[in-house]
Design a protein around this motif. Structure first.
Motif, PDB file in Angstrom:
ATOM      1  N   GLY A 162       0.912 -13.140   9.124  1.00  0.00           N
ATOM      2  CA  GLY A 162       1.061 -11.923   9.907  1.00  0.00           C
ATOM      3  C   GLY A 162       1.495 -10.710   9.128  1.00  0.00           C
ATOM      4  O   GLY A 162       1.606  -9.628   9.697  1.00  0.00           O
ATOM      5  N   ILE A 163       1.764 -10.841   7.838  1.00  0.00           N
ATOM      6  CA  ILE A 163       2.195  -9.702   7.026  1.00  0.00           C
ATOM      7  C   ILE A 163       1.030  -9.258   6.146  1.00  0.00           C
ATOM      8  O   ILE A 163       0.472 -10.038   5.377  1.00  0.00           O
ATOM      9  N   ALA A 164       0.672  -7.988   6.246  1.00  0.00           N
ATOM     10  CA  ALA A 164      -0.461  -7.460   5.496  1.00  0.00           C
ATOM     11  C   ALA A 164      -0.096  -7.242   4.039  1.00  0.00           C
ATOM     12  O   ALA A 164       1.070  -6.986   3.699  1.00  0.00           O
ATOM     13  N   THR A 165      -1.100  -7.313   3.185  1.00  0.00           N
ATOM     14  CA  THR A 165      -0.925  -7.056   1.762  1.00  0.00           C
ATOM     15  C   THR A 165      -1.653  -5.771   1.393  1.00  0.00           C
ATOM     16  O   THR A 165      -2.821  -5.591   1.732  1.00  0.00           O
ATOM     17  N   ALA A 166      -0.961  -4.884   0.692  1.00  0.00           N
ATOM     18  CA  ALA A 166      -1.525  -3.595   0.290  1.00  0.00           C
ATOM     19  C   ALA A 166      -1.641  -3.556  -1.228  1.00  0.00           C
ATOM     20  O   ALA A 166      -0.635  -3.419  -1.931  1.00  0.00           O
ATOM     21  N   ARG A 216       8.284  -6.645  -0.610  1.00  0.00           N
ATOM     22  CA  ARG A 216       8.079  -6.540   0.837  1.00  0.00           C
ATOM     23  C   ARG A 216       8.684  -5.232   1.332  1.00  0.00           C
ATOM     24  O   ARG A 216       9.817  -4.889   1.003  1.00  0.00           O
ATOM     25  N   HIS A 217       7.918  -4.492   2.118  1.00  0.00           N
ATOM     26  CA  HIS A 217       8.343  -3.193   2.642  1.00  0.00           C
ATOM     27  C   HIS A 217       8.242  -3.205   4.165  1.00  0.00           C
ATOM     28  O   HIS A 217       7.594  -4.068   4.758  1.00  0.00           O
ATOM     29  N   THR A 218       8.813  -2.178   4.783  1.00  0.00           N
ATOM     30  CA  THR A 218       8.735  -1.996   6.232  1.00  0.00           C
ATOM     31  C   THR A 218       8.252  -0.589   6.530  1.00  0.00           C
ATOM     32  O   THR A 218       8.789   0.382   5.979  1.00  0.00           O
ATOM     33  N   LEU A 270       6.391   2.087  12.845  1.00  0.00           N
ATOM     34  CA  LEU A 270       6.318   0.941  13.743  1.00  0.00           C
ATOM     35  C   LEU A 270       7.175  -0.234  13.293  1.00  0.00           C
ATOM     36  O   LEU A 270       7.232  -1.254  13.988  1.00  0.00           O
ATOM     37  N   GLY A 271       7.823  -0.108  12.138  1.00  0.00           N
ATOM     38  CA  GLY A 271       8.688  -1.191  11.678  1.00  0.00           C
ATOM     39  C   GLY A 271       7.948  -2.448  11.277  1.00  0.00           C
ATOM     40  O   GLY A 271       8.521  -3.547  11.301  1.00  0.00           O
ATOM     41  N   ALA A 272       6.678  -2.312  10.896  1.00  0.00           N
ATOM     42  CA  ALA A 272       5.885  -3.473  10.495  1.00  0.00           C
ATOM     43  C   ALA A 272       6.076  -3.748   9.007  1.00  0.00           C
ATOM     44  O   ALA A 272       6.161  -2.829   8.198  1.00  0.00           O
ATOM     45  N   ASP A 273       6.117  -5.008   8.641  1.00  0.00           N
ATOM     46  CA  ASP A 273       6.268  -5.392   7.242  1.00  0.00           C
ATOM     47  C   ASP A 273       4.905  -5.458   6.558  1.00  0.00           C
ATOM     48  O   ASP A 273       3.889  -5.800   7.175  1.00  0.00           O
ATOM     49  N   PRO A 324       1.683   6.626   2.077  1.00  0.00           N
ATOM     50  CA  PRO A 324       2.751   6.576   3.068  1.00  0.00           C
ATOM     51  C   PRO A 324       2.898   5.183   3.659  1.00  0.00           C
ATOM     52  O   PRO A 324       1.942   4.394   3.667  1.00  0.00           O
ATOM     53  N   SER A 325       4.072   4.881   4.193  1.00  0.00           N
ATOM     54  CA  SER A 325       4.291   3.543   4.752  1.00  0.00           C
ATOM     55  C   SER A 325       3.470   3.310   6.008  1.00  0.00           C
ATOM     56  O   SER A 325       3.180   2.163   6.352  1.00  0.00           O
ATOM     57  N   SER A 326       3.077   4.391   6.695  1.00  0.00           N
ATOM     58  CA  SER A 326       2.257   4.214   7.891  1.00  0.00           C
ATOM     59  C   SER A 326       0.794   3.978   7.552  1.00  0.00           C
ATOM     60  O   SER A 326       0.002   3.619   8.430  1.00  0.00           O
TER      61      SER A 326
END
Length: 480
Positions: free
Chosen positions: A21-25, A40-42, A46-49, A199-201
């Motif tokens: 469930g955690i995406a990789t960038a 790992r970032h948030t 939306l507070g998604a990891d 950006p984190s979004s």
């Protein structure tokens, strides 16, 4: 230089795999894809990891002893490659962009349908006409970008001038997932060495675009001039190392006030900030809007279009409507506007995230005290508040503050250097108001309903940015 950014053990991820469930960038560094799940970032919104590779700072810095890869490439060839990239970004044929659409559902507050529409339309930024207009409006033509331009004074002395490629860090905005395409195009046109801080979004789209470029031609100088990575904004260990004049000339910052203020502390001789800082936009509606019920409906629809761009996340989205008219007329307009805010549009959804609880509480108290009248509601479908003076809070999440004024000129008192776009109805009153708007600090005037449309080649935030990106180098050849 510190080679690798420090990794907090609390945020490390087992290199054997990413948790479900955690995406990789991935990153993209000077033409190469860099994959990994080391950090790992948030996401902020939306507070998604999500996870990224470790950031090797040596990889993302090009030594000044190396000339920029694009230095000897003609602007016309760069435009050819960007146009080809635009064709390759066609959403239905591009697996990277389609994958991004699914990933952004977890990190970006814009609805999936709106993001898809952005992806489908953003390649238009790479049309030949758009790219050529940027070069023409900023430089008059490609000559100073392609080589040394010579002029001669009345004494016969010659001056040579070149718009030399800069080294730039781009702090990308998170409110428009496809906005990175414009930044990539700008960086390529000025032949820069570019580092994009995602950006984190949206830690995905920029790499998807650059991967598309690399698949067209992995050795192309445009590709080798581009890097895209992520770190948490404000990480002093990384930023105090990167934001130095021996590595970069310009920091191009799109972001909120805190992000801009954070960058300012690193500025000094040799490194400049080019800031597209937070802006607010307004609508000016003359009493001509009340000529007929049909005109009221048309103007309300146009104001709603301007208000809801990216669900009011965009700087050009209208937040305040200054309107001439009698109270009863304006109340009718407010009712029409509230209905039109709750409509699905190309770049807006019928229902956005609801306004924050503190804004709701403030509005309810002011309505109870008779300071505001209200139409719509707090469910994200749209809220219109009518007042005699602009409210103190920042209208957001499809909220419009309508303010009655005796004359549109009275609205000028509320225009500042933070006012970006001013939509005007009727159209012929733009000419009457535009000089006064510019004097007050506004940066753009347009017809109500066209805030998200642009004539190619125009200024942005009161500047021709590409002129400011380049390193202007002079060579004076004076005979004595």
């Amino acid at each position: 230089m510190n080679r690798t950014s420090p990794i907090d053990s609390a945020s490390s991820v087992d290199p054997a795999g990413t948790p479900a469930g955690i995406a990789t960038a991935p990153f993209f560094v000077r033409g190469a894809l860099v994959e990994g799940q080391d950090v790992r970032h948030t996401s902020r919104d939306l507070g998604a990891d999500f996870t990224t590779p470790a950031l090797d700072l040596d990889q993302v810095v090009t030594p000044r002893s190396e000339l920029p890869p694009l230095l000897g490439v003609k602007v016309s060839e760069i435009i050819d490659f960007l146009v080809e990239t635009g064709h390759a970004l066609a959403f239905d044929r591009n697996p990277h962009m389609r994958a991004c659409l699914e990933l952004l559902a977890a990190t970006n507050p814009l609805p999936r349908r709106v993001v898809e529409n952005l992806y489908r339309t953003a390649p238009e930024l790479l049309s030949r006409a758009s790219l050529e207009s940027m070069v023409t409006s900023n430089f008059g033509g490609p000559q100073a970008l392609d080589g040394w331009v010579t002029r001669t004074d009345r004494r016969g002395n010659r001056g040579h001038l070149r718009a030399f490629p800069p080294r730039m860090v781009h702090m990308l905005a998170g409110n428009a997932p496809a906005g990175c395409i414009a930044s990539i195009a700008q960086g390529a046109l000025v032949k820069a060495i570019n580092l994009f801080k995602m950006p984190s979004s949206d830690p995905f789209t920029t790499v998807a675009v650059l991967r598309t470029m690399a698949e067209l031609d992995p050795a192309h100088p445009v590709v080798r001039s581009m890097s895209a990575v992520y770190w948490q904004g404000g990480d002093e260990t990384i930023e105090s190392t990167l934001y130095r004049p021996q590595f970069f000339d310009r920091i191009v910052a799109w972001g909120g006030g805190p992000a801009i203020m954070n960058v300012i502390k690193y500025l000094g001789p040799g490194i400049q900030l080019i800031s597209f800082d937070p802006k607010s936009s307004i609508s000016l509606v003359g009493r001509e809007a009340f000529a007929s019920p049909e005109t009221v409906a048309e103007v309300a629809e146009r104001v709603a279009e301007d208000t809801t761009v990216y669900n009011q996340e965009a700087c050009l989205a209208s937040r305040f409507v200054f309107i001439e008219g009698e109270r009863a007329q304006v109340e009718g307009f407010c009712a029409e506007l509230a209905d039109r805010l709750a409509v699905d549009r190309t770049f807006a959804s019928a229902q956005a995230p609801p306004p924050a609880a503190d804004l709701r509480d403030e509005v309810e108290v002011m309505v109870t005290m008779g300071e505001l009248a209200m139409w719509g509601g707090f469910d994200g479908r749209g809220l219109v508040v009518l007042s005699d003076q602009p409210v103190d809070f920042h209208p957001a999440n499809k909220t419009s503050n309508v303010v009655i004024v005796p004359s549109l000129r009275d609205a000028l008192a509320h225009v500042t250097v933070a006012t970006q776009t001013v939509g005007v109805y009727p159209w012929d009153r733009k000419t009457e108001l535009r000089d006064a708007l510019a004097s007050a600090g506004a940066q753009r005037v347009c017809r109500v309903g066209t805030a998200n449309m642009h004539v190619p080649g125009g200024p942005h935030d009161a500047m021709f940015a590409l002129q400011r990106f380049v390193h202007w180098m002079g060579d004076d050849d004076i005979e004595r």
